[in-house]
Write a protein that holds these residues in place. Structure first.
Motif, PDB file in Angstrom:
ATOM      1  N   ARG A 217      42.492  50.205  41.909  1.00  0.00           N
ATOM      2  CA  ARG A 217      41.115  49.725  41.888  1.00  0.00           C
ATOM      3  C   ARG A 217      40.879  48.974  40.577  1.00  0.00           C
ATOM      4  O   ARG A 217      41.160  49.498  39.497  1.00  0.00           O
ATOM      5  CB  ARG A 217      40.142  50.894  42.019  1.00  0.00           C
ATOM      6  N   VAL A 218      40.357  47.744  40.680  1.00  0.00           N
ATOM      7  CA  VAL A 218      40.259  46.865  39.516  1.00  0.00           C
ATOM      8  C   VAL A 218      38.833  46.347  39.321  1.00  0.00           C
ATOM      9  O   VAL A 218      38.147  45.998  40.288  1.00  0.00           O
ATOM     10  CB  VAL A 218      41.230  45.653  39.672  1.00  0.00           C
ATOM     11  N   LEU A 219      38.408  46.311  38.063  1.00  0.00           N
ATOM     12  CA  LEU A 219      37.177  45.630  37.664  1.00  0.00           C
ATOM     13  C   LEU A 219      37.590  44.332  36.976  1.00  0.00           C
ATOM     14  O   LEU A 219      38.495  44.346  36.130  1.00  0.00           O
ATOM     15  CB  LEU A 219      36.381  46.500  36.704  1.00  0.00           C
ATOM     16  N   VAL A 220      36.960  43.219  37.331  1.00  0.00           N
ATOM     17  CA  VAL A 220      37.231  41.925  36.690  1.00  0.00           C
ATOM     18  C   VAL A 220      36.012  41.522  35.872  1.00  0.00           C
ATOM     19  O   VAL A 220      34.917  41.364  36.422  1.00  0.00           O
ATOM     20  CB  VAL A 220      37.564  40.834  37.734  1.00  0.00           C
ATOM     21  N   ALA A 221      36.195  41.378  34.564  1.00  0.00           N
ATOM     22  CA  ALA A 221      35.107  40.982  33.660  1.00  0.00           C
ATOM     23  C   ALA A 221      35.443  39.620  33.072  1.00  0.00           C
ATOM     24  O   ALA A 221      36.364  39.488  32.273  1.00  0.00           O
ATOM     25  CB  ALA A 221      34.930  42.017  32.553  1.00  0.00           C
ATOM     26  N   GLU A 222      34.691  38.614  33.485  1.00  0.00           N
ATOM     27  CA  GLU A 222      34.899  37.222  33.060  1.00  0.00           C
ATOM     28  C   GLU A 222      33.571  36.508  33.194  1.00  0.00           C
ATOM     29  O   GLU A 222      32.921  36.595  34.235  1.00  0.00           O
ATOM     30  CB  GLU A 222      35.982  36.576  33.941  1.00  0.00           C
ATOM     31  N   ASP A 223      33.143  35.814  32.138  1.00  0.00           N
ATOM     32  CA  ASP A 223      31.815  35.200  32.183  1.00  0.00           C
ATOM     33  C   ASP A 223      31.790  33.876  32.939  1.00  0.00           C
ATOM     34  O   ASP A 223      30.737  33.468  33.423  1.00  0.00           O
ATOM     35  CB  ASP A 223      31.254  35.007  30.765  1.00  0.00           C
ATOM     36  N   MET A 224      32.914  33.207  33.076  1.00  0.00           N
ATOM     37  CA  MET A 224      32.933  31.931  33.800  1.00  0.00           C
ATOM     38  C   MET A 224      33.070  32.216  35.294  1.00  0.00           C
ATOM     39  O   MET A 224      34.088  32.753  35.744  1.00  0.00           O
ATOM     40  CB  MET A 224      34.060  31.043  33.283  1.00  0.00           C
ATOM     41  N   HIS A 225      32.038  31.858  36.058  1.00  0.00           N
ATOM     42  CA  HIS A 225      31.975  32.245  37.473  1.00  0.00           C
ATOM     43  C   HIS A 225      33.164  31.739  38.284  1.00  0.00           C
ATOM     44  O   HIS A 225      33.721  32.475  39.108  1.00  0.00           O
ATOM     45  CB  HIS A 225      30.663  31.743  38.095  1.00  0.00           C
ATOM     46  N   ILE A 226      33.565  30.494  38.067  1.00  0.00           N
ATOM     47  CA  ILE A 226      34.688  29.942  38.835  1.00  0.00           C
ATOM     48  C   ILE A 226      35.979  30.673  38.506  1.00  0.00           C
ATOM     49  O   ILE A 226      36.757  31.015  39.400  1.00  0.00           O
ATOM     50  CB  ILE A 226      34.833  28.421  38.578  1.00  0.00           C
ATOM     51  N   VAL A 227      36.195  30.945  37.225  1.00  0.00           N
ATOM     52  CA  VAL A 227      37.409  31.662  36.815  1.00  0.00           C
ATOM     53  C   VAL A 227      37.403  33.079  37.384  1.00  0.00           C
ATOM     54  O   VAL A 227      38.411  33.562  37.909  1.00  0.00           O
ATOM     55  CB  VAL A 227      37.536  31.697  35.272  1.00  0.00           C
ATOM     56  N   ARG A 228      36.257  33.749  37.298  1.00  0.00           N
ATOM     57  CA  ARG A 228      36.162  35.108  37.840  1.00  0.00           C
ATOM     58  C   ARG A 228      36.426  35.102  39.340  1.00  0.00           C
ATOM     59  O   ARG A 228      37.170  35.933  39.864  1.00  0.00           O
ATOM     60  CB  ARG A 228      34.786  35.721  37.530  1.00  0.00           C
ATOM     61  N   GLY A 229      35.827  34.126  40.048  1.00  0.00           N
ATOM     62  CA  GLY A 229      36.049  34.024  41.487  1.00  0.00           C
ATOM     63  C   GLY A 229      37.507  33.781  41.821  1.00  0.00           C
ATOM     64  O   GLY A 229      38.045  34.354  42.780  1.00  0.00           O
ATOM     65  N   ALA A 230      38.180  32.951  41.015  1.00  0.00           N
ATOM     66  CA  ALA A 230      39.605  32.674  41.248  1.00  0.00           C
ATOM     67  C   ALA A 230      40.448  33.935  41.017  1.00  0.00           C
ATOM     68  O   ALA A 230      41.369  34.232  41.789  1.00  0.00           O
ATOM     69  CB  ALA A 230      40.072  31.550  40.335  1.00  0.00           C
ATOM     70  N   LEU A 231      40.123  34.679  39.958  1.00  0.00           N
ATOM     71  CA  LEU A 231      40.854  35.928  39.686  1.00  0.00           C
ATOM     72  C   LEU A 231      40.682  36.928  40.831  1.00  0.00           C
ATOM     73  O   LEU A 231      41.646  37.548  41.282  1.00  0.00           O
ATOM     74  CB  LEU A 231      40.371  36.550  38.372  1.00  0.00           C
TER      75      LEU A 231
END
Length: 201
Positions: free
Chosen positions: A3-17
């Motif tokens: 189970r993973v949490l992804v913390a990234e402020d750039m929406h496109i980058v977060r969506g890609a991850l």
């Protein structure tokens, strides 16, 4: 399932991850965060095994968010993503007890494997960065010299620095001359660049 949490402020980058990790059969993204302040509350709600955190986040930075997770939710391991691949940044990440440290331009399969390694309790560090950190020199500057250089980098001139540090302007100039010599710089501006690249200031 990891189970993973992804913390990234750039929406496109977060969506890609999130999309890339969604292709992995053994990894499930259970939470997302757009600021460092959102990481701990999101992790408390979703109970991830691993938090993948961008180092440069609004609010709390990634390392502060990772340290907070380590303190309040130690069962959640952390993997820091960064485009700032300096040895000093790696040393700060390891001091914050992160489980892994990976450059953002790493291939997708390397990210998935890093998450698996961190989830299994291993320390995962980008190989090239680890070698650079191993080979890097300790800061040659004294705490006072770092203070003088930091104030110079912030735009203060020797007279202003002297006033703040209760020194004479001549002493501040002597410090700057010594700093330039110690770091092998051409001038004080080059010294600031060298010190920033090495994460000394």
């Amino acid at each position: 399932m990891i189970r993973v949490l992804v913390a990234e402020d750039m929406h496109i980058v977060r969506g890609a991850l999130v999309a890339l990790l969604g292709l992995e059969a053994d990894i499930e993204v259970v939470a997302e965060a757009a600021t460092g302040d959102e990481v701990l509350p999101a992790a408390r709600a979703a109970r991830p095994n691993v938090a993948v955190i961008d180092i440069d986040m609004p609010g709390k930075d990634g390392l502060s968010a990772a340290a907070e997770l380590h303190e309040f939710l130690p069962e959640c391991r952390t993997l820091i993503l960064t485009s700032l691949g300096s040895p000093g940044t790696l040393r700060r990440a390891l001091a914050a007890k992160v489980g892994g440290f990976l450059l953002k331009d790493a291939p997708a399969d390397k990210l998935a494997n890093a998450i698996r390694g961190v989830a299994a309790g291993r320390r995962v560090v980008d190989g090239e960065l680890a070698i650079a950190a191993w080979d890097s020199e300790d800061c040659p500057l004294t705490p006072r010299e770092i203070e003088v250089l930091r104030l110079t980098a912030a735009g203060a001139d020797p007279v202003e620095i002297a006033g703040q540090l209760f020194l004479s302007a001549g002493t501040v100039r002597n410090y700057l001359t010594t700093i330039v010599s110690k770091v092998g710089a051409k001038n004080r501006f080059d010294a600031i660049r060298i010190a920033r690249d090495a994460d000394w200031i």
